[in-house]
Design a protein around this motif. Structure first.
Motif, mmCIF file in Angstrom:
data_model
loop_
_atom_site.group_PDB
_atom_site.id
_atom_site.type_symbol
_atom_site.label_atom_id
_atom_site.label_comp_id
_atom_site.label_asym_id
_atom_site.label_seq_id
_atom_site.Cartn_x
_atom_site.Cartn_y
_atom_site.Cartn_z
ATOM 1 N N CYS A 191 -16.638 29.983 15.376
ATOM 2 C CA CYS A 191 -16.177 29.361 14.130
ATOM 3 C C CYS A 191 -15.112 30.209 13.438
ATOM 4 N N GLU A 192 -15.274 31.504 13.471
ATOM 5 C CA GLU A 192 -14.369 32.400 12.765
ATOM 6 C C GLU A 192 -13.248 32.933 13.650
ATOM 7 N N GLY A 193 -13.159 32.449 14.892
ATOM 8 C CA GLY A 193 -12.028 32.777 15.746
ATOM 9 C C GLY A 193 -12.106 34.114 16.448
ATOM 10 N N ARG A 194 -13.253 34.796 16.368
ATOM 11 C CA ARG A 194 -13.395 36.075 17.072
ATOM 12 C C ARG A 194 -13.686 35.870 18.554
ATOM 13 N N GLN A 195 -14.130 34.675 18.881
ATOM 14 C CA GLN A 195 -14.401 34.320 20.272
ATOM 15 C C GLN A 195 -13.941 32.887 20.484
ATOM 16 N N THR A 196 -13.313 32.621 21.606
ATOM 17 C CA THR A 196 -12.818 31.278 21.898
ATOM 18 C C THR A 196 -13.561 30.712 23.094
ATOM 19 N N ALA A 197 -14.122 29.524 22.910
ATOM 20 C CA ALA A 197 -14.852 28.880 23.995
ATOM 21 C C ALA A 197 -13.869 28.308 25.000
ATOM 22 N N GLY A 198 -14.061 28.648 26.261
ATOM 23 C CA GLY A 198 -13.246 28.043 27.297
ATOM 24 C C GLY A 198 -13.679 26.613 27.550
ATOM 25 N N ASP A 199 -12.847 25.854 28.223
ATOM 26 C CA ASP A 199 -13.192 24.483 28.613
ATOM 27 C C ASP A 199 -13.516 23.601 27.411
ATOM 28 N N GLY A 200 -12.685 23.669 26.376
ATOM 29 C CA GLY A 200 -12.909 22.871 25.177
ATOM 30 C C GLY A 200 -12.715 21.382 25.435
ATOM 31 N N ILE A 201 -13.631 20.564 24.893
ATOM 32 C CA ILE A 201 -13.520 19.102 25.021
ATOM 33 C C ILE A 201 -13.624 18.431 23.645
ATOM 34 N N GLY A 202 -13.344 19.195 22.617
ATOM 35 C CA GLY A 202 -13.345 18.708 21.247
ATOM 36 C C GLY A 202 -13.157 19.902 20.340
ATOM 37 N N MET A 203 -12.901 19.634 19.066
ATOM 38 C CA MET A 203 -12.693 20.711 18.108
ATOM 39 C C MET A 203 -13.523 20.482 16.854
ATOM 40 N N ALA A 204 -13.801 21.563 16.165
ATOM 41 C CA ALA A 204 -14.431 21.521 14.849
ATOM 42 C C ALA A 204 -13.606 22.378 13.908
ATOM 43 N N ALA A 205 -13.775 22.174 12.616
ATOM 44 C CA ALA A 205 -12.970 22.930 11.659
ATOM 45 C C ALA A 205 -13.622 23.032 10.291
ATOM 46 N N TYR A 206 -14.838 22.496 10.147
ATOM 47 C CA TYR A 206 -15.463 22.491 8.824
ATOM 48 C C TYR A 206 -16.062 23.853 8.501
ATOM 49 N N GLY A 263 -12.000 25.093 4.716
ATOM 50 C CA GLY A 263 -11.915 24.672 6.111
ATOM 51 C C GLY A 263 -11.494 25.802 7.016
ATOM 52 N N LEU A 264 -12.073 25.827 8.191
ATOM 53 C CA LEU A 264 -11.736 26.843 9.185
ATOM 54 C C LEU A 264 -10.580 26.353 10.051
ATOM 55 N N PRO A 265 -9.793 27.257 10.614
ATOM 56 C CA PRO A 265 -8.794 26.819 11.596
ATOM 57 C C PRO A 265 -9.505 26.106 12.742
ATOM 58 N N PRO A 266 -8.970 24.983 13.212
ATOM 59 C CA PRO A 266 -9.637 24.251 14.295
ATOM 60 C C PRO A 266 -9.923 25.141 15.506
ATOM 61 N N TYR A 267 -11.144 25.026 16.021
ATOM 62 C CA TYR A 267 -11.551 25.831 17.170
ATOM 63 C C TYR A 267 -12.214 24.926 18.205
ATOM 64 N N PRO A 268 -12.089 25.262 19.494
ATOM 65 C CA PRO A 268 -12.623 24.388 20.547
ATOM 66 C C PRO A 268 -14.134 24.491 20.700
ATOM 67 N N ILE A 269 -14.722 23.365 21.086
ATOM 68 C CA ILE A 269 -16.142 23.280 21.414
ATOM 69 C C ILE A 269 -16.247 23.156 22.932
ATOM 70 N N SER A 270 -16.994 24.024 23.533
ATOM 71 C CA SER A 270 -17.059 24.083 24.991
ATOM 72 C C SER A 270 -17.769 22.869 25.586
ATOM 73 N N SER A 323 -21.139 24.072 10.969
ATOM 74 C CA SER A 323 -19.709 23.750 10.988
ATOM 75 C C SER A 323 -19.417 22.565 11.895
ATOM 76 N N ILE A 324 -20.110 22.494 13.021
ATOM 77 C CA ILE A 324 -19.822 21.468 14.027
ATOM 78 C C ILE A 324 -20.370 20.104 13.632
ATOM 79 N N ARG A 325 -21.444 20.052 12.866
ATOM 80 C CA ARG A 325 -22.245 18.843 12.676
ATOM 81 C C ARG A 325 -21.595 17.777 11.795
ATOM 82 N N MET A 326 -20.321 17.535 11.941
ATOM 83 C CA MET A 326 -19.635 16.536 11.143
ATOM 84 C C MET A 326 -19.479 15.240 11.943
ATOM 85 N N GLU A 327 -19.608 14.126 11.272
ATOM 86 C CA GLU A 327 -19.600 12.828 11.939
ATOM 87 C C GLU A 327 -18.361 12.591 12.812
#
Length: 655
Positions: free
Chosen positions: A388-403, A431-438, A467-471
């Motif tokens: 969420c805070e950008g210290r680690q990036t999930a590989g193989d992202g298939i969506g993003m979150a940013a809340y 809001g957080l910078p958009p980050y990938p969800i693996s 952060s991720i749990r947005m509709e």
């Protein structure tokens, strides 16, 4: 007697019909509808199973003020959903809407794809062969039915299919030590918190008299320690102040005014001038309606009454939901009718009522409780606050979150003789910078289940899930799950073996799952953007699209511009939009130059800028290649000029 009951149960299971499909989606939430629609658009046979009578989950259940974080994170059919909502209201996009409009929009998807829906069917059991779910048994109170599928998608808020399939999961808050986090576990912070000095006892100052209703006698645990408590639930309230469309808020069944004694003590201490923010968050919706959420220390959240919900059976869950409904209806009635509530607050509350034209099938009250979290899978990959805070990036992202990492309170306790709420965390406000969800975070461990996808109760820690749990994100993940199912079925390989890069390519290249040409989005920090002059990078604020936007406040004193080169893949007409974050000091006119093979065309935009939104520039004929540009300039500006995202929407009418 037990033998007879067992015989009857086994007989009913054996006699139940078997329906065989490619993809079975359990849960008609927003994610479930989009998943079922996507799979059907790919030509798969699909059945969508919904335990209630209504589709859309929270999105059609009162959450009309969409929690986004950053619109850049919302892609594909989820973005299309808000475009369809916008079309209903005569706009390009709309992120605030009435529950009935959302429900009708979900029904559009179901009808367009001809998705079969089984309403009011509950999951009874899941049968596996090895690591594969072979079939599931559902019932509607009258009959049972087996559903056999190649791939199953659990789109429930509770993770019921996941649990029945023997997949590992957790409930509550991990200790910070588990994933080296900071904001998980027990947190006593100042958000939605009681001010100091509010007495928790029935007789003030006398512990022997007992605690007021809603206060736990548990002791405050160490900061960051884990437990099984889940953040509180409520209902997102659709009310109206339209007399013509209003039903009065009456005393609910099981009303008990003593439940709101603590509310009176807070009002006495706070002395609020109005309801909004102090006692509830009243968010305006179209047609004089609301989306009301919790705000303040004593509000619509029923703190501490949901601990048993995640693992409960359907009957027990219904009782828990009824308690929440009675509480929140009583809360509204108390504020409007109890003589101890200050008159100005009672008068304000009295202007609101239940809308006659919403939730007609459920006595004008939402049947969808806001289940903010229940079970969370422990899958192949766990999303944490580091992502969420950008210290680690999930590989193989298939969506993003940013809340924001957002957890509502988990308990109400006594600390140093005063009542306090514990568990509310809001980190990353703005809001957080958009980050990938693996992709791997929606997959169970391959040793446990190999034909199940879990886009809602995905693998994430409590605080990352906040952060991720947005509709809208659930919709994105629902589409991604169905697309992965399609890839696995078409290639006859397992979900854990598919090429995720090919999955990403399909999501990007066919975002609406209908083979239409994808729109072209060029954000200000893309490589196709060239800057002339010195622009300020503005990295924060809810309004930005993507990570940041460019800002010039010189009012044209020094000539500056930002040039976007979209790279047109197909020669045709494109509608062009520019995104402007809300800014009070924004120039009343902004010059935009469009350069094509036909020459240069200048458009003077006049943004209203009452909210962050897309502004239509016009329709232009672009030839294939990189010979087309759009330039935002500061020439003639009388205020600030913003350069953020630009959108090129192809004319797909003949495709």
């Amino acid at each position: 007697m037990k033998t007879l009951l067992l015989f009857l149960f086994l007989s009913s299971c054996c006699l139940a019909q078997v329906k065989s499909v490619d993809v079975c989606v359990y849960g008609g939430t927003s994610a479930g509808v989009i998943a079922a629609y996507t799979a059907k658009m790919y030509g798969k046979t699909v059945v969508l199973i919904e335990p209630t009578r209504r589709l859309g989950g929270l999105t059609s259940g009162g959450l009309g003020q969409t929690d986004i974080g950053n619109k850049y994170a919302i892609t594909g059919i989820a973005r299309d959903f808000y475009r369809r909502i916008g079309k209903h209201y005569g706009r390009f996009e709309q992120w605030t809407f009435e529950p009935s409009v959302a429900e009708k929009t979900f029904q559009q998807y179901i009808k367009e794809a001809n998705v079969e829906v089984l309403y009011q069917h509950h999951l009874k059991k899941a049968e596996k062969r090895g690591t594969k779910i072979e079939k599931i048994l559902v019932e509607n109170g009258k009959s049972n039915q087996w559903i056999q599928a190649k791939v199953f998608i659990d789109a429930t808020y509770e993770g019921d299919l996941m649990a029945k399939a023997g997949v590992s999961y957790t409930i509550g808050r991990e200790a910070n030590l588990v994933y080296d986090e900071k904001w998980n576990g027990v947190q006593l912070l100042d958000k939605h918190q009681f001010p100091d000095g509010i007495d928790p006892y029935i007789v003030p100052g006398n512990p022997a008299s007992g605690l007021l209703w809603g206060i736990s006698n548990e002791k405050l645990a160490k900061t960051g320690s884990g437990d099984k408590k889940v953040q509180t639930y409520n209902f997102r309230l659709c009310l109206t102040d339209s007399i013509e469309n209003q039903l009065p808020i009456i005393k609910p069944a099981n009303y008990d005014a003593s439940k709101y004694e603590l509310l009176l003590r807070y009002i006495e201490k706070k002395q609020p001038k109005e309801l909004n923010w102090a006692l509830m968050h009243i968010q305006p919706m179209p047609h004089r309606k609301t989306d009301i959420n919790n705000s303040g220390p004593f509000s619509t959240d029923m703190i501490g009454e949901n601990y048993n919900y995640p693992e409960a059976n359907y009957a027990t869950r219904q009782k828990i939901q009824q308690k929440h409904e009675d509480y929140i209806k009583g809360f509204l009635y108390f504020l409007g009718n109890d003589a101890r509530v200050p008159e100005h607050l009672r008068t304000e509350m009295k202007k609101w009522g239940y809308p006659k034209d919403e939730y007609i099938e459920n006595n004008h009250f939402s049947q969808q409780m806001y289940v903010r979290e229940a079970r969370r899978m422990i899958g192949e990959y766990v999303m944490t606050e580091h992502h969420c805070e950008g210290r680690q990036t999930a590989g193989d992202g298939i969506g993003m979150a940013a809340y924001t990492m957002d957890s509502h309170n988990c308990q109400r306790i006594v600390v140093n003789g005063m009542v306090k709420n514990e568990g509310d965390v809001q980190q990353g406000l703005g809001g957080l910078p958009p980050y990938p969800i693996s992709y791997w975070s929606i997959l169970p461990k391959r040793t446990e289940c190999t034909n199940l996808l879990v886009p809602v109760c995905l693998s994430a820690t409590h605080i990352a899930y906040g952060s991720i749990r947005m509709e809208p994100v659930f919709m994105v993940l629902g589409q991604s799950a169905a697309t992965a199912a399609n890839v696995a079925i078409d290639t006859n390989i397992g979900l854990h073996e598919i090429d995720v890069k090919k999955l990403q390519h399909e999501l990007n290249g066919n975002p609406l799952a209908n083979k239409s040409q994808a729109e072209i989005l060029v954000d200000n920090d893309y490589y196709q953007v060239k800057l002339n002059g010195n622009w300020t990078v503005a990295p924060k604020g809810y309004g930005r699209y993507g990570k940041n936007y460019l800002l010039d406040e010189s009012k044209g004193a020094e000539e500056k511009s930002v040039i976007y080169n979209p790279g047109i893949p197909i020669t045709k007409k494109y509608k062009v939009y520019i995104y402007f974050p809300h800014l009070e000091q924004l120039s009343k006119q902004i010059q935009v130059n469009i350069l094509t093979n036909s020459g240069k065309e200048t458009v003077m935009l006049k943004p209203q800028n009452t909210e962050s939104d897309w502004l239509y520039v016009g329709e232009f004929f672009f030839e294939r290649g990189f010979g087309n540009t759009l330039e935002i300039t500061n020439q003639g500006a009388d205020g600030a000029v913003i350069a953020d995202a630009v959108l090129f929407i192809p004319d797909n009418s003949k495709e």
